[in-house]
Design an enzyme around this catalytic site. Sequence first.
Site, short mmCIF file in Angstrom:
data_model
loop_
_atom_site.label_atom_id
_atom_site.label_comp_id
_atom_site.label_asym_id
_atom_site.label_seq_id
_atom_site.Cartn_x
_atom_site.Cartn_y
_atom_site.Cartn_z
N LYS A 11 0.84 -1.20 0.00
CA LYS A 11 0.00 0.00 0.00
C LYS A 11 0.88 1.25 0.00
O LYS A 11 0.63 2.21 -0.73
CB LYS A 11 -0.93 0.00 1.22
CG LYS A 11 -2.09 -0.99 1.08
CD LYS A 11 -2.84 -1.23 2.38
CE LYS A 11 -3.93 -2.29 2.17
NZ LYS A 11 -4.55 -2.72 3.43
N GLN A 44 -4.39 -1.15 9.69
CA GLN A 44 -4.40 -2.49 9.12
C GLN A 44 -4.99 -3.49 10.13
O GLN A 44 -4.55 -3.56 11.27
CB GLN A 44 -2.96 -2.90 8.75
CG GLN A 44 -2.85 -4.25 8.06
CD GLN A 44 -3.48 -4.26 6.67
OE1 GLN A 44 -3.35 -3.33 5.90
NE2 GLN A 44 -4.19 -5.34 6.36
N ASP A 76 -10.79 3.23 4.57
CA ASP A 76 -11.15 1.81 4.56
C ASP A 76 -12.67 1.64 4.56
O ASP A 76 -13.18 0.53 4.36
CB ASP A 76 -10.57 1.14 5.83
CG ASP A 76 -9.83 -0.15 5.52
OD1 ASP A 76 -9.73 -0.50 4.33
OD2 ASP A 76 -9.36 -0.80 6.47
#
Length: 258
Positions: free
Chosen positions: A25, A69, A92
């Site tokens: 990412k 994450q 997200d």
Amino acid sequence: AGRPAGLSVVLVGDDPASAVYVRSKGKATRAAGMHGVEHVLPADTTQPALMTLVDRLNADPAIDGILVQLPLPRHLDEWAVVSRIDPDKDVDGLHPVNVGRLANGVPGLRPCTPLGSLLLLEGLGAPLAGQEAVVLGRSQLVGRPVAQLLVNANCTVTVAHSRTRDVAAHVGRADIVIAAVGIPGFVKADWVKPGATVIDVGINRVAGGLVGDVDPAVAEVAGALTPVPGGVGPMTIACLLRNTLEAACRREGVAFGL
Ligand code: NAP
């Protein structure tokens, strides 16, 4: 607005798969010319320390997107951490405000894997309205949001899960199948309607490498099948960058044209 969009990715602990995702990412963010910052914290990071970092990133004017994450180490409260992120920086799409925006079909940041799956379908060019879509899986991360995106796109949606009777029969009438169960080769060729579009979200580590939730023989029956690796995975990262750009445009009052 005269500055690059900024994305902060937070990794707690040393889970090897999560470390690979965070690195890729970060690489993609910088390759796109964005401002990318990774925060790698030790596995014994406390809840208050993580909340303080989220607060700092919420207040940082150079940061448009924050991604923590998942999964977090077990001693940390994921729900509390995700809920602490500014919803307008929640790239997200998992903050309860963004979950609510999706459920209501109003603009907001959408979860990356479901959004990537929808963009793949839209990219085929056929109208989605009225299509029969079957989603296999009902997780917060994939199944539920992808089903809501499909409903919002006027598909007729069935959500199947581990308690569903006769999954094959549901798959058999689908024009669109989204497989997100986490079982290698779960969807079989003789389940799929000829010509159906099959999106394989699964990423399963097996002895021979990475495989999806769809048996590769489905390619002989389906009209289109996404590969694993190389299908939904890269779309997920692309959508993370897209969400970051969208968040930056909103914050700067610039039109978002993608
Ligand atoms: P998850 O949280 O484990 O959810 C799996 C879902 O599959 C659950 O809803 C479960 O039903 C359902 N299921 C399990 N066995 C089933 C069966 N026999 N028949 C029908 N449904 C069944 O997994 P997830 O996070 O959604 O991820 C799914 C897959 O996508 C995994 O392989 C994951 O690695 C992959 N993934 C890929 C990306 C990407 O970027 N490409 C991103 C995220 C996830 P219940 O709810 O009844 O338990």
